[in-house]
Design a protein around this motif. Sequence first.
Motif, PDB file in Angstrom:
ATOM      1  N   LEU A   1       0.983  -1.285  -0.116  1.00  0.00           N
ATOM      2  CA  LEU A   1       0.066  -0.045   0.129  1.00  0.00           C
ATOM      3  C   LEU A   1       0.843   1.320   0.146  1.00  0.00           C
ATOM      4  O   LEU A   1       0.462   2.366  -0.721  1.00  0.00           O
ATOM      5  CB  LEU A   1      -0.877   0.018   1.151  1.00  0.00           C
ATOM      6  CG  LEU A   1      -2.153  -1.202   1.344  1.00  0.00           C
ATOM      7  CD1 LEU A   1      -2.702  -1.315   2.508  1.00  0.00           C
ATOM      8  CD2 LEU A   1      -3.205  -0.655   0.407  1.00  0.00           C
ATOM      9  N   GLU A   2       1.856   1.114   0.835  1.00  0.00           N
ATOM     10  CA  GLU A   2       2.946   2.587   0.899  1.00  0.00           C
ATOM     11  C   GLU A   2       3.524   2.638  -0.546  1.00  0.00           C
ATOM     12  O   GLU A   2       3.607   3.702  -1.101  1.00  0.00           O
ATOM     13  CB  GLU A   2       3.984   2.170   2.000  1.00  0.00           C
ATOM     14  CG  GLU A   2       3.304   2.519   3.158  1.00  0.00           C
ATOM     15  CD  GLU A   2       4.551   2.313   4.245  1.00  0.00           C
ATOM     16  OE1 GLU A   2       5.278   1.546   4.373  1.00  0.00           O
ATOM     17  OE2 GLU A   2       4.725   3.300   5.211  1.00  0.00           O
ATOM     18  N   LYS A   3       3.926   1.565  -1.131  1.00  0.00           N
ATOM     19  CA  LYS A   3       4.581   1.764  -2.576  1.00  0.00           C
ATOM     20  C   LYS A   3       3.536   2.211  -3.534  1.00  0.00           C
ATOM     21  O   LYS A   3       3.956   2.691  -4.792  1.00  0.00           O
ATOM     22  CB  LYS A   3       4.942  -0.034  -2.803  1.00  0.00           C
ATOM     23  CG  LYS A   3       5.894   0.087  -4.133  1.00  0.00           C
ATOM     24  CD  LYS A   3       7.320  -0.270  -3.494  1.00  0.00           C
ATOM     25  CE  LYS A   3       8.346  -0.415  -4.498  1.00  0.00           C
ATOM     26  NZ  LYS A   3       9.550  -0.010  -4.409  1.00  0.00           N
ATOM     27  N   LEU A   4       2.356   1.880  -3.459  1.00  0.00           N
ATOM     28  CA  LEU A   4       1.292   2.225  -4.541  1.00  0.00           C
ATOM     29  C   LEU A   4       0.588   3.395  -4.162  1.00  0.00           C
ATOM     30  O   LEU A   4      -0.173   3.841  -4.897  1.00  0.00           O
ATOM     31  CB  LEU A   4       0.377   1.123  -4.856  1.00  0.00           C
ATOM     32  CG  LEU A   4       0.947  -0.391  -4.941  1.00  0.00           C
ATOM     33  CD1 LEU A   4       0.027  -1.491  -5.057  1.00  0.00           C
ATOM     34  CD2 LEU A   4       1.788  -0.312  -6.220  1.00  0.00           C
TER      35      LEU A   4
ATOM     36  N   ARG B   1     -10.299  -8.223   8.489  1.00  0.00           N
ATOM     37  CA  ARG B   1      -9.790  -8.015   9.728  1.00  0.00           C
ATOM     38  C   ARG B   1      -9.729  -6.408  10.245  1.00  0.00           C
ATOM     39  O   ARG B   1      -8.865  -5.596   9.359  1.00  0.00           O
ATOM     40  CB  ARG B   1      -8.377  -8.733   9.980  1.00  0.00           C
ATOM     41  CG  ARG B   1      -8.111 -10.138  10.064  1.00  0.00           C
ATOM     42  CD  ARG B   1      -6.906 -10.643   9.946  1.00  0.00           C
ATOM     43  NE  ARG B   1      -6.875 -11.982  10.344  1.00  0.00           N
ATOM     44  CZ  ARG B   1      -6.085 -12.736   9.706  1.00  0.00           C
ATOM     45  NH1 ARG B   1      -5.227 -12.587   8.588  1.00  0.00           N
ATOM     46  NH2 ARG B   1      -5.986 -14.240  10.046  1.00  0.00           N
ATOM     47  N   ALA B   2     -10.241  -6.128  11.381  1.00  0.00           N
ATOM     48  CA  ALA B   2     -10.116  -4.870  11.748  1.00  0.00           C
ATOM     49  C   ALA B   2      -8.853  -4.365  11.932  1.00  0.00           C
ATOM     50  O   ALA B   2      -8.482  -2.942  11.437  1.00  0.00           O
ATOM     51  CB  ALA B   2     -10.838  -4.566  13.236  1.00  0.00           C
ATOM     52  N   GLU B   3      -7.666  -5.080  12.472  1.00  0.00           N
ATOM     53  CA  GLU B   3      -6.547  -4.615  12.844  1.00  0.00           C
ATOM     54  C   GLU B   3      -5.764  -4.202  11.595  1.00  0.00           C
ATOM     55  O   GLU B   3      -5.003  -3.280  11.463  1.00  0.00           O
ATOM     56  CB  GLU B   3      -5.810  -5.238  13.844  1.00  0.00           C
ATOM     57  CG  GLU B   3      -5.213  -6.565  13.363  1.00  0.00           C
ATOM     58  CD  GLU B   3      -4.556  -7.684  14.308  1.00  0.00           C
ATOM     59  OE1 GLU B   3      -5.196  -8.565  14.650  1.00  0.00           O
ATOM     60  OE2 GLU B   3      -3.497  -6.792  14.902  1.00  0.00           O
ATOM     61  N   VAL B   4      -6.011  -5.013  10.448  1.00  0.00           N
ATOM     62  CA  VAL B   4      -5.534  -4.814   9.315  1.00  0.00           C
ATOM     63  C   VAL B   4      -5.920  -3.455   8.530  1.00  0.00           C
ATOM     64  O   VAL B   4      -5.112  -2.754   8.144  1.00  0.00           O
ATOM     65  CB  VAL B   4      -5.372  -6.015   8.327  1.00  0.00           C
ATOM     66  CG1 VAL B   4      -4.750  -5.757   6.722  1.00  0.00           C
ATOM     67  CG2 VAL B   4      -5.030  -7.264   8.808  1.00  0.00           C
ATOM     68  N   MET B   5      -7.082  -3.425   8.754  1.00  0.00           N
ATOM     69  CA  MET B   5      -7.769  -2.091   8.215  1.00  0.00           C
ATOM     70  C   MET B   5      -7.289  -0.876   8.933  1.00  0.00           C
ATOM     71  O   MET B   5      -6.811   0.235   8.252  1.00  0.00           O
ATOM     72  CB  MET B   5      -9.357  -2.193   8.511  1.00  0.00           C
ATOM     73  CG  MET B   5     -10.237  -3.289   7.577  1.00  0.00           C
ATOM     74  SD  MET B   5     -11.920  -3.044   8.277  1.00  0.00           S
ATOM     75  CE  MET B   5     -12.467  -4.813   7.633  1.00  0.00           C
TER      76      MET B   5
ATOM     77  N   ALA C   1      -4.076   3.990   8.505  1.00  0.00           N
ATOM     78  CA  ALA C   1      -3.357   4.799   9.023  1.00  0.00           C
ATOM     79  C   ALA C   1      -2.030   5.465   7.993  1.00  0.00           C
ATOM     80  O   ALA C   1      -1.323   6.187   8.264  1.00  0.00           O
ATOM     81  CB  ALA C   1      -2.659   4.253  10.364  1.00  0.00           C
ATOM     82  N   LEU C   2      -1.914   4.632   7.039  1.00  0.00           N
ATOM     83  CA  LEU C   2      -0.775   5.028   6.092  1.00  0.00           C
ATOM     84  C   LEU C   2      -1.339   5.997   5.153  1.00  0.00           C
ATOM     85  O   LEU C   2      -0.768   6.324   4.304  1.00  0.00           O
ATOM     86  CB  LEU C   2      -0.372   3.739   5.335  1.00  0.00           C
ATOM     87  CG  LEU C   2       0.181   2.557   6.136  1.00  0.00           C
ATOM     88  CD1 LEU C   2       0.386   1.385   5.151  1.00  0.00           C
ATOM     89  CD2 LEU C   2       1.696   3.109   6.773  1.00  0.00           C
ATOM     90  N   ASP C   3      -2.734   6.366   5.210  1.00  0.00           N
ATOM     91  CA  ASP C   3      -3.472   7.352   4.107  1.00  0.00           C
ATOM     92  C   ASP C   3      -3.367   6.699   2.845  1.00  0.00           C
ATOM     93  O   ASP C   3      -2.864   7.269   1.897  1.00  0.00           O
ATOM     94  CB  ASP C   3      -2.521   8.572   4.512  1.00  0.00           C
ATOM     95  CG  ASP C   3      -3.269   9.467   5.511  1.00  0.00           C
ATOM     96  OD1 ASP C   3      -2.666  10.167   5.959  1.00  0.00           O
ATOM     97  OD2 ASP C   3      -4.321   9.072   6.083  1.00  0.00           O
TER      98      ASP C   3
END
Length: 278
Positions: A83-86, A99-103, A108-110
Amino acid sequence: MKTLLCGRFTLDLSRPLVMGILNVTPDSFSDGGRFNRLEDALRRAEAMLAEGADILDIGGESTRPGAPFVSPQEEMSRVLPALEKLRDLGAPLSLDTRRAEVMREALALDAVDLINDVSALEDEGALQVAAQSQAAICLMHKQGNPDTMQDKPAYGDVVAEVAEYLKRRAQLCLDAGIARERLLVDPGFGFGKTLEHNLALLKRLDEVERIAGAPLLVGLSRKSMLGAITGEAEPAERLGASVAAALEAAWRGAAVIRVHDVKATRQALQLWQALRES
Ligand SMILES: Nc1nc2[nH]c(S[C@@H](C(=O)O)c3ccccc3)nc2c(=O)[nH]1
Protein backbone atom coordinates in the motif's frame (compact mmCIF):
# COMPACT_ATOMS: atom_id res chain seq x y z
CA MET A 1 -24.97 11.80 -10.89
CA LYS A 2 -24.23 8.62 -8.90
CA THR A 3 -20.89 9.05 -7.13
CA LEU A 4 -18.84 7.05 -4.62
CA LEU A 5 -17.01 8.90 -1.83
CA CYS A 6 -13.81 6.88 -1.93
CA GLY A 7 -11.16 8.18 0.47
CA ARG A 8 -8.92 10.62 -1.39
CA PHE A 9 -11.16 10.33 -4.47
CA THR A 10 -14.76 10.90 -5.58
CA LEU A 11 -15.63 8.36 -8.26
CA ASP A 12 -18.23 8.88 -10.97
CA LEU A 13 -20.43 5.78 -11.06
CA SER A 14 -22.29 6.79 -14.22
CA ARG A 15 -20.31 4.13 -16.08
CA PRO A 16 -19.07 0.75 -14.79
CA LEU A 17 -15.62 0.98 -13.18
CA VAL A 18 -12.93 -1.68 -13.48
CA MET A 19 -11.21 -2.85 -10.28
CA GLY A 20 -7.93 -4.64 -11.01
CA ILE A 21 -7.00 -7.52 -8.69
CA LEU A 22 -3.53 -7.33 -7.16
CA ASN A 23 -2.87 -10.30 -4.89
CA VAL A 24 0.24 -9.77 -2.77
CA THR A 25 0.34 -13.34 -1.53
CA PRO A 26 3.62 -15.30 -1.92
CA ASP A 27 2.06 -17.67 -4.45
CA SER A 28 0.97 -14.80 -6.67
CA PHE A 29 4.42 -13.49 -7.56
CA SER A 30 7.78 -14.91 -8.49
CA ASP A 31 9.46 -16.48 -5.50
CA GLY A 32 12.04 -13.71 -5.55
CA GLY A 33 11.37 -12.93 -1.93
CA ARG A 34 9.90 -9.82 -0.35
CA PHE A 35 11.79 -7.09 -2.23
CA ASN A 36 11.16 -8.60 -5.65
CA ARG A 37 7.53 -9.19 -4.64
CA LEU A 38 7.16 -5.45 -3.97
CA GLU A 39 8.80 -4.53 -7.27
CA ASP A 40 6.57 -7.05 -9.03
CA ALA A 41 3.50 -5.59 -7.33
CA LEU A 42 4.45 -2.07 -8.42
CA ARG A 43 5.02 -3.22 -11.99
CA ARG A 44 1.72 -5.09 -12.01
CA ALA A 45 -0.11 -2.10 -10.57
CA GLU A 46 1.34 0.26 -13.16
CA ALA A 47 0.44 -2.18 -15.92
CA MET A 48 -3.18 -2.46 -14.77
CA LEU A 49 -3.50 1.32 -14.53
CA ALA A 50 -2.05 1.66 -18.04
CA GLU A 51 -4.66 -0.91 -19.19
CA GLY A 52 -7.43 1.28 -17.76
CA ALA A 53 -8.07 0.07 -14.21
CA ASP A 54 -10.05 2.63 -12.20
CA ILE A 55 -9.25 1.05 -8.81
CA LEU A 56 -6.63 -1.45 -7.59
CA ASP A 57 -7.71 -4.13 -5.09
CA ILE A 58 -4.81 -5.26 -2.89
CA GLY A 59 -5.25 -8.49 -0.94
CA GLY A 60 -2.81 -10.38 1.27
CA GLU A 61 -4.95 -13.33 2.29
CA SER A 62 -6.22 -15.71 -0.34
CA THR A 63 -9.81 -16.60 0.52
CA ARG A 64 -9.66 -19.60 -1.77
CA PRO A 65 -11.36 -22.67 -0.22
CA GLY A 66 -8.70 -24.63 1.62
CA ALA A 67 -6.17 -21.78 1.53
CA PRO A 68 -3.65 -21.94 4.39
CA PHE A 69 -4.31 -19.77 7.47
CA VAL A 70 -2.61 -16.36 7.29
CA SER A 71 -1.95 -14.59 10.60
CA PRO A 72 -2.82 -10.87 10.90
CA GLN A 73 0.90 -10.14 11.24
CA GLU A 74 1.71 -12.04 8.05
CA GLU A 75 -1.18 -10.39 6.21
CA MET A 76 0.03 -6.95 7.31
CA SER A 77 3.63 -7.72 6.36
CA ARG A 78 2.32 -8.33 2.84
CA VAL A 79 -0.19 -5.54 2.32
CA LEU A 80 1.23 -2.58 4.29
CA PRO A 81 4.47 -2.26 2.29
CA ALA A 82 2.51 -2.71 -0.94
CA LEU A 83 0.00 0.00 0.00
CA GLU A 84 2.83 2.41 0.81
CA LYS A 85 4.53 1.59 -2.49
CA LEU A 86 1.33 2.16 -4.50
CA ARG A 87 -0.11 5.05 -2.50
CA ASP A 88 1.12 7.82 -4.79
CA LEU A 89 0.25 6.26 -8.15
CA GLY A 90 -2.75 8.59 -8.33
CA ALA A 91 -5.34 5.79 -8.32
CA PRO A 92 -7.80 4.71 -5.62
CA LEU A 93 -6.48 1.77 -3.60
CA SER A 94 -8.86 -0.88 -2.24
CA LEU A 95 -7.79 -3.17 0.60
CA ASP A 96 -9.27 -6.68 0.46
CA THR A 97 -9.28 -7.74 4.13
CA ARG A 98 -11.74 -8.96 6.75
CA ARG A 99 -9.62 -8.02 9.81
CA ALA A 100 -10.22 -4.82 11.77
CA GLU A 101 -6.58 -4.49 12.84
CA VAL A 102 -5.35 -4.79 9.24
CA MET A 103 -7.86 -2.11 8.22
CA ARG A 104 -6.71 0.11 11.10
CA GLU A 105 -2.99 -0.17 10.32
CA ALA A 106 -3.56 0.27 6.59
CA LEU A 107 -5.84 3.30 7.00
CA ALA A 108 -3.14 4.92 9.18
CA LEU A 109 -0.89 4.93 6.09
CA ASP A 110 -3.41 7.20 4.30
CA ALA A 111 -3.25 4.71 1.45
CA VAL A 112 -6.66 3.01 1.63
CA ASP A 113 -9.51 4.58 -0.28
CA LEU A 114 -11.84 1.58 -0.22
CA ILE A 115 -12.21 -1.21 2.35
CA ASN A 116 -13.19 -4.39 0.49
CA ASP A 117 -14.40 -6.74 3.22
CA VAL A 118 -15.62 -10.18 2.20
CA SER A 119 -17.21 -10.45 5.67
CA ALA A 120 -19.06 -7.12 5.53
CA LEU A 121 -17.35 -5.56 8.61
CA GLU A 122 -18.38 -8.44 10.89
CA ASP A 123 -14.95 -8.60 12.57
CA GLU A 124 -14.90 -7.17 16.10
CA GLY A 125 -14.24 -3.43 15.82
CA ALA A 126 -14.29 -3.32 12.01
CA LEU A 127 -17.42 -1.16 11.82
CA GLN A 128 -15.87 1.39 14.19
CA VAL A 129 -12.59 1.47 12.25
CA ALA A 130 -14.48 2.00 8.98
CA ALA A 131 -16.73 4.67 10.49
CA GLN A 132 -13.70 6.65 11.67
CA SER A 133 -12.21 6.66 8.16
CA GLN A 134 -13.15 8.38 4.92
CA ALA A 135 -12.79 5.17 2.90
CA ALA A 136 -15.55 3.70 0.81
CA ILE A 137 -16.73 0.31 2.02
CA CYS A 138 -17.70 -2.78 0.01
CA LEU A 139 -19.97 -5.06 2.04
CA MET A 140 -19.90 -8.57 0.60
CA HIS A 141 -22.16 -11.52 1.41
CA LYS A 142 -20.70 -14.95 2.12
CA GLN A 143 -22.24 -18.03 3.70
CA GLY A 144 -19.86 -19.77 6.09
CA ASN A 145 -16.08 -19.44 5.90
CA PRO A 146 -13.69 -20.08 3.01
CA ASP A 147 -12.68 -23.56 4.14
CA THR A 148 -16.24 -24.87 4.49
CA MET A 149 -18.44 -22.51 2.48
CA GLN A 150 -18.66 -24.71 -0.59
CA ASP A 151 -19.56 -27.90 1.28
CA LYS A 152 -23.35 -27.57 1.22
CA PRO A 153 -24.53 -24.02 0.46
CA ALA A 154 -28.28 -23.77 1.13
CA TYR A 155 -30.82 -20.95 0.81
CA GLY A 156 -34.58 -20.52 0.54
CA ASP A 157 -34.57 -17.69 -2.01
CA VAL A 158 -30.86 -16.94 -2.44
CA VAL A 159 -31.44 -13.52 -3.98
CA ALA A 160 -33.82 -12.34 -1.27
CA GLU A 161 -31.60 -13.70 1.52
CA VAL A 162 -28.39 -12.23 0.15
CA ALA A 163 -30.05 -8.87 -0.57
CA GLU A 164 -31.67 -8.70 2.88
CA TYR A 165 -28.32 -9.48 4.55
CA LEU A 166 -26.61 -6.70 2.57
CA LYS A 167 -29.44 -4.31 3.42
CA ARG A 168 -28.96 -5.05 7.14
CA ARG A 169 -25.20 -4.58 6.93
CA ALA A 170 -25.63 -1.32 5.01
CA GLN A 171 -28.14 -0.05 7.60
CA LEU A 172 -25.62 -0.81 10.38
CA CYS A 173 -23.12 1.38 8.53
CA LEU A 174 -25.64 4.21 8.12
CA ASP A 175 -26.51 3.96 11.83
CA ALA A 176 -22.77 4.27 12.61
CA GLY A 177 -22.70 7.57 10.73
CA ILE A 178 -21.19 6.29 7.48
CA ALA A 179 -22.58 8.22 4.50
CA ARG A 180 -24.58 6.14 2.02
CA GLU A 181 -22.37 7.57 -0.74
CA ARG A 182 -19.47 5.57 0.74
CA LEU A 183 -21.22 2.20 0.44
CA LEU A 184 -21.03 -0.61 -2.12
CA VAL A 185 -22.69 -4.03 -1.77
CA ASP A 186 -21.58 -7.30 -3.33
CA PRO A 187 -23.45 -10.65 -3.55
CA GLY A 188 -20.19 -12.57 -3.17
CA PHE A 189 -20.18 -14.90 -6.18
CA GLY A 190 -18.56 -18.17 -5.20
CA PHE A 191 -18.67 -17.49 -1.46
CA GLY A 192 -21.00 -20.22 -0.23
CA LYS A 193 -23.07 -20.56 -3.39
CA THR A 194 -23.76 -23.41 -5.81
CA LEU A 195 -23.69 -22.78 -9.54
CA GLU A 196 -27.49 -22.39 -9.46
CA HIS A 197 -27.24 -19.83 -6.67
CA ASN A 198 -24.56 -17.88 -8.58
CA LEU A 199 -26.62 -17.86 -11.77
CA ALA A 200 -29.75 -16.70 -9.94
CA LEU A 201 -27.76 -13.88 -8.30
CA LEU A 202 -26.34 -12.76 -11.65
CA LYS A 203 -29.71 -12.96 -13.43
CA ARG A 204 -31.44 -10.96 -10.67
CA LEU A 205 -28.51 -8.67 -9.82
CA ASP A 206 -30.72 -5.57 -10.24
CA GLU A 207 -32.96 -6.85 -7.41
CA VAL A 208 -29.94 -7.04 -5.09
CA GLU A 209 -29.13 -3.37 -5.66
CA ARG A 210 -32.78 -2.31 -5.28
CA ILE A 211 -33.29 -4.20 -2.00
CA ALA A 212 -29.89 -3.48 -0.45
CA GLY A 213 -30.02 0.21 -1.41
CA ALA A 214 -26.42 0.70 -2.55
CA PRO A 215 -24.43 0.40 -5.80
CA LEU A 216 -23.05 -3.02 -6.73
CA LEU A 217 -19.51 -4.33 -6.82
CA VAL A 218 -19.24 -7.78 -8.43
CA GLY A 219 -16.43 -10.32 -8.68
CA LEU A 220 -16.94 -12.99 -11.34
CA SER A 221 -13.52 -13.01 -12.98
CA ARG A 222 -12.05 -16.48 -13.59
CA LYS A 223 -14.29 -18.00 -10.88
CA SER A 224 -15.14 -21.68 -10.65
CA MET A 225 -18.75 -21.00 -11.69
CA LEU A 226 -17.31 -20.02 -15.08
CA GLY A 227 -15.20 -23.16 -15.03
CA ALA A 228 -18.29 -25.27 -14.37
CA ILE A 229 -20.12 -23.73 -17.34
CA THR A 230 -17.20 -23.82 -19.79
CA GLY A 231 -15.47 -26.99 -18.61
CA GLU A 232 -12.25 -24.94 -18.38
CA ALA A 233 -10.27 -26.14 -15.35
CA GLU A 234 -7.51 -23.51 -15.57
CA PRO A 235 -8.72 -20.14 -14.18
CA ALA A 236 -6.34 -18.13 -16.37
CA GLU A 237 -7.98 -19.74 -19.43
CA ARG A 238 -11.44 -18.37 -18.59
CA LEU A 239 -11.02 -14.94 -20.21
CA GLY A 240 -13.96 -15.19 -22.63
CA ALA A 241 -16.42 -16.20 -19.93
CA SER A 242 -15.01 -13.59 -17.54
CA VAL A 243 -15.48 -10.77 -20.05
CA ALA A 244 -18.96 -12.01 -20.93
CA ALA A 245 -19.81 -12.11 -17.22
CA ALA A 246 -18.58 -8.54 -16.80
CA LEU A 247 -20.91 -7.39 -19.61
CA GLU A 248 -23.88 -9.30 -18.13
CA ALA A 249 -23.19 -7.59 -14.81
CA ALA A 250 -22.90 -4.19 -16.51
CA TRP A 251 -26.30 -4.69 -18.22
CA ARG A 252 -27.78 -5.39 -14.78
CA GLY A 253 -26.34 -2.26 -13.21
CA ALA A 254 -22.99 -3.26 -11.69
CA ALA A 255 -21.06 -0.12 -10.70
CA VAL A 256 -17.65 -1.73 -10.04
CA ILE A 257 -16.40 -4.92 -11.69
CA ARG A 258 -13.49 -6.75 -10.02
CA VAL A 259 -11.27 -8.47 -12.60
CA HIS A 260 -7.87 -10.05 -13.29
CA ASP A 261 -7.89 -9.07 -16.98
CA VAL A 262 -8.19 -5.28 -17.04
CA LYS A 263 -7.48 -4.57 -20.71
CA ALA A 264 -9.95 -7.10 -22.12
CA THR A 265 -12.67 -6.06 -19.69
CA ARG A 266 -12.09 -2.36 -20.31
CA GLN A 267 -12.34 -2.86 -24.06
CA ALA A 268 -15.61 -4.78 -23.70
CA LEU A 269 -17.08 -2.09 -21.45
CA GLN A 270 -15.95 0.65 -23.86
CA LEU A 271 -17.98 -1.02 -26.62
CA TRP A 272 -20.90 -1.50 -24.25
CA GLN A 273 -20.74 2.19 -23.24
CA ALA A 274 -20.41 3.39 -26.86
CA LEU A 275 -23.59 1.54 -27.80
CA ARG A 276 -25.46 3.04 -24.85
CA GLU A 277 -24.34 6.56 -25.76
CA SER A 278 -24.97 6.26 -29.51
N1 LIG B 1 -15.71 -7.68 -3.06
C1 LIG B 1 -15.22 -8.87 -3.48
N2 LIG B 1 -13.99 -9.27 -3.08
C2 LIG B 1 -13.56 -10.49 -3.50
N3 LIG B 1 -12.40 -11.14 -3.22
C3 LIG B 1 -12.49 -12.33 -3.89
S1 LIG B 1 -11.30 -13.58 -3.81
C4 LIG B 1 -11.98 -14.61 -5.09
C5 LIG B 1 -11.09 -14.67 -6.27
O1 LIG B 1 -10.92 -15.75 -6.85
O2 LIG B 1 -10.68 -13.58 -6.68
C6 LIG B 1 -12.30 -15.94 -4.52
C7 LIG B 1 -13.63 -16.33 -4.55
C8 LIG B 1 -14.00 -17.52 -3.99
C9 LIG B 1 -13.04 -18.30 -3.39
C10 LIG B 1 -11.71 -17.88 -3.36
C11 LIG B 1 -11.33 -16.68 -3.94
N4 LIG B 1 -13.65 -12.45 -4.57
C12 LIG B 1 -14.32 -11.30 -4.32
C13 LIG B 1 -15.62 -10.86 -4.74
O3 LIG B 1 -16.38 -11.54 -5.46
N5 LIG B 1 -16.02 -9.62 -4.28
